[in-house]
Scaffold this motif. Structure first.
Motif, PDB file in Angstrom:
ATOM      1  N   PRO A  89       0.825  -1.211   0.000  1.00  0.00           N
ATOM      2  CA  PRO A  89       0.000   0.000   0.000  1.00  0.00           C
ATOM      3  C   PRO A  89       0.861   1.265   0.000  1.00  0.00           C
ATOM      4  N   TYR A  90       0.239   2.384  -0.274  1.00  0.00           N
ATOM      5  CA  TYR A  90       0.936   3.671  -0.372  1.00  0.00           C
ATOM      6  C   TYR A  90       1.627   4.091   0.924  1.00  0.00           C
ATOM      7  N   ARG A  91       1.230   3.569   2.065  1.00  0.00           N
ATOM      8  CA  ARG A  91       1.898   3.958   3.310  1.00  0.00           C
ATOM      9  C   ARG A  91       3.347   3.460   3.371  1.00  0.00           C
ATOM     10  N   TYR A  92       3.723   2.556   2.475  1.00  0.00           N
ATOM     11  CA  TYR A  92       5.109   2.095   2.347  1.00  0.00           C
ATOM     12  C   TYR A  92       5.748   2.814   1.160  1.00  0.00           C
ATOM     13  N   SER A  93       6.976   3.227   1.337  1.00  0.00           N
ATOM     14  CA  SER A  93       7.703   3.930   0.273  1.00  0.00           C
ATOM     15  C   SER A  93       8.336   2.930  -0.688  1.00  0.00           C
ATOM     16  N   ILE A  94       8.415   3.316  -1.954  1.00  0.00           N
ATOM     17  CA  ILE A  94       9.148   2.510  -2.925  1.00  0.00           C
ATOM     18  C   ILE A  94      10.607   2.458  -2.465  1.00  0.00           C
ATOM     19  N   GLY A  95      11.163   1.253  -2.416  1.00  0.00           N
ATOM     20  CA  GLY A  95      12.536   1.061  -1.956  1.00  0.00           C
ATOM     21  C   GLY A  95      12.646   0.764  -0.473  1.00  0.00           C
ATOM     22  N   GLU A  96      11.541   0.868   0.261  1.00  0.00           N
ATOM     23  CA  GLU A  96      11.560   0.605   1.706  1.00  0.00           C
ATOM     24  C   GLU A  96      11.769  -0.885   1.971  1.00  0.00           C
ATOM     25  N   LEU A  97      12.641  -1.192   2.933  1.00  0.00           N
ATOM     26  CA  LEU A  97      12.889  -2.575   3.337  1.00  0.00           C
ATOM     27  C   LEU A  97      11.931  -2.942   4.459  1.00  0.00           C
ATOM     28  N   VAL A  98      11.293  -4.096   4.333  1.00  0.00           N
ATOM     29  CA  VAL A  98      10.332  -4.557   5.323  1.00  0.00           C
ATOM     30  C   VAL A  98      10.736  -5.953   5.790  1.00  0.00           C
ATOM     31  N   GLU A 148      -0.470 -15.202  -8.456  1.00  0.00           N
ATOM     32  CA  GLU A 148      -0.276 -14.463  -9.708  1.00  0.00           C
ATOM     33  C   GLU A 148      -0.041 -12.993  -9.403  1.00  0.00           C
ATOM     34  N   PHE A 149       0.494 -12.264 -10.393  1.00  0.00           N
ATOM     35  CA  PHE A 149       0.757 -10.842 -10.215  1.00  0.00           C
ATOM     36  C   PHE A 149      -0.509 -10.123  -9.778  1.00  0.00           C
ATOM     37  N   GLN A 150      -0.353  -9.177  -8.866  1.00  0.00           N
ATOM     38  CA  GLN A 150      -1.474  -8.386  -8.370  1.00  0.00           C
ATOM     39  C   GLN A 150      -1.361  -6.976  -8.919  1.00  0.00           C
ATOM     40  N   ASN A 151      -2.353  -6.548  -9.683  1.00  0.00           N
ATOM     41  CA  ASN A 151      -2.335  -5.177 -10.207  1.00  0.00           C
ATOM     42  C   ASN A 151      -3.550  -4.378  -9.752  1.00  0.00           C
ATOM     43  N   ILE A 152      -4.265  -4.919  -8.795  1.00  0.00           N
ATOM     44  CA  ILE A 152      -5.378  -4.197  -8.175  1.00  0.00           C
ATOM     45  C   ILE A 152      -4.920  -3.783  -6.782  1.00  0.00           C
ATOM     46  N   TYR A 153      -5.018  -2.502  -6.478  1.00  0.00           N
ATOM     47  CA  TYR A 153      -4.526  -1.968  -5.211  1.00  0.00           C
ATOM     48  C   TYR A 153      -5.119  -2.721  -4.020  1.00  0.00           C
ATOM     49  N   GLN A 154      -4.260  -3.018  -3.044  1.00  0.00           N
ATOM     50  CA  GLN A 154      -4.673  -3.710  -1.827  1.00  0.00           C
ATOM     51  C   GLN A 154      -4.047  -3.030  -0.618  1.00  0.00           C
ATOM     52  N   GLU A 155      -4.593  -3.274   0.542  1.00  0.00           N
ATOM     53  CA  GLU A 155      -4.070  -2.707   1.794  1.00  0.00           C
ATOM     54  C   GLU A 155      -3.198  -3.726   2.526  1.00  0.00           C
ATOM     55  N   LYS A 156      -2.364  -4.453   1.792  1.00  0.00           N
ATOM     56  CA  LYS A 156      -1.461  -5.426   2.401  1.00  0.00           C
ATOM     57  C   LYS A 156      -0.217  -5.583   1.544  1.00  0.00           C
ATOM     58  N   ILE A 157       0.842  -6.123   2.133  1.00  0.00           N
ATOM     59  CA  ILE A 157       2.082  -6.404   1.408  1.00  0.00           C
ATOM     60  C   ILE A 157       1.917  -7.751   0.721  1.00  0.00           C
ATOM     61  N   VAL A 158       2.239  -7.796  -0.578  1.00  0.00           N
ATOM     62  CA  VAL A 158       1.985  -8.997  -1.373  1.00  0.00           C
ATOM     63  C   VAL A 158       3.234  -9.378  -2.176  1.00  0.00           C
ATOM     64  N   TYR A 187      12.842 -10.816   4.043  1.00  0.00           N
ATOM     65  CA  TYR A 187      12.927  -9.364   3.857  1.00  0.00           C
ATOM     66  C   TYR A 187      12.374  -9.041   2.476  1.00  0.00           C
ATOM     67  N   LYS A 188      11.498  -8.072   2.417  1.00  0.00           N
ATOM     68  CA  LYS A 188      10.950  -7.626   1.143  1.00  0.00           C
ATOM     69  C   LYS A 188      11.248  -6.143   0.959  1.00  0.00           C
ATOM     70  N   VAL A 189      11.634  -5.791  -0.244  1.00  0.00           N
ATOM     71  CA  VAL A 189      11.831  -4.405  -0.626  1.00  0.00           C
ATOM     72  C   VAL A 189      10.593  -4.010  -1.428  1.00  0.00           C
ATOM     73  N   ILE A 190       9.973  -2.921  -1.041  1.00  0.00           N
ATOM     74  CA  ILE A 190       8.751  -2.495  -1.714  1.00  0.00           C
ATOM     75  C   ILE A 190       9.119  -1.943  -3.089  1.00  0.00           C
ATOM     76  N   SER A 191       8.606  -2.605  -4.120  1.00  0.00           N
ATOM     77  CA  SER A 191       8.958  -2.255  -5.499  1.00  0.00           C
ATOM     78  C   SER A 191       7.874  -1.447  -6.202  1.00  0.00           C
ATOM     79  N   ASP A 192       6.650  -1.565  -5.719  1.00  0.00           N
ATOM     80  CA  ASP A 192       5.554  -0.885  -6.408  1.00  0.00           C
ATOM     81  C   ASP A 192       4.318  -0.877  -5.519  1.00  0.00           C
TER      82      ASP A 192
END
Length: 167
Positions: A71-80, A106-116, A135-140
């Protein structure tokens, strides 16, 4: 030994360059760390983990590093750091600190309120009882077509200092 599991070569490249790893049989590594590439998706992640399971001891560390949509509350490039991972109604606990990850098939292209992501549960299903970290890096923000390989490599490279890889 430290085993790092990624889905793509692009995700692995930052590690290979940072640790100056050499190509080995079916991975990149040295005497302390090996980096494996599963391919994209839950099934590929699970099959690689099952293949490696006999090599890994309880004293070893297994780390899944990769990208995820968030979700948008995470920045692109942020490590989680991930504490638990879900696939449908199945849950695996990884740590007592971090965020929740949902693995999709499968790829998710519909906005969600969770890390996927698409691999975390496949790795965790095999290694959750080991010294295992995700560890996941937020890519999009659910726009997978906008994710560029060079950016993925750069984001992971910029996150390596924060990832607990002790050699």
């Amino acid at each position: 030994m430290i085993y790092v599991l990624t889905a793509t070569k692009t995700e692995a490249q930052a590690l290979v360059e940072h640790f100056k790893l050499s190509k080995k049989d079916n991975c990149f590594g040295n005497e302390k760390i090996e980096v494996y590439i599963s391919g994209v998706g839950l099934e590929n992640a699970y099959h690689l983990a099952k293949k490696l399971q006999d090599r890994v001891s309880l004293e070893d560390t297994v780390i899944n590093i990769g990208i995820a949509a968030a979700p948008y509350r995470y920045s692109i490039g942020e490590l989680v750091k991930i504490k638990e991972v879900f696939l449908e109604n199945n849950q695996l606990i990884i740590s007592n600190q971090g965020e929740t990850l949902f693995t999709c098939k499968e790829f998710q292209n519909i906005y969600q309120e969770k890390i996927v992501d698409m691999e975390g549960f496949g790795f965790a299903k095999v290694f959750s009882k080991y010294n295992f970290k995700i560890y996941k890096v937020i890519s999009d923000h659910f726009e997978p077509n906008k994710v560029e390989k060079d950016e993925v490599k750069k984001m992971i490279k910029n996150s390596l200092e924060k990832i607990e890889i002790r050699m």
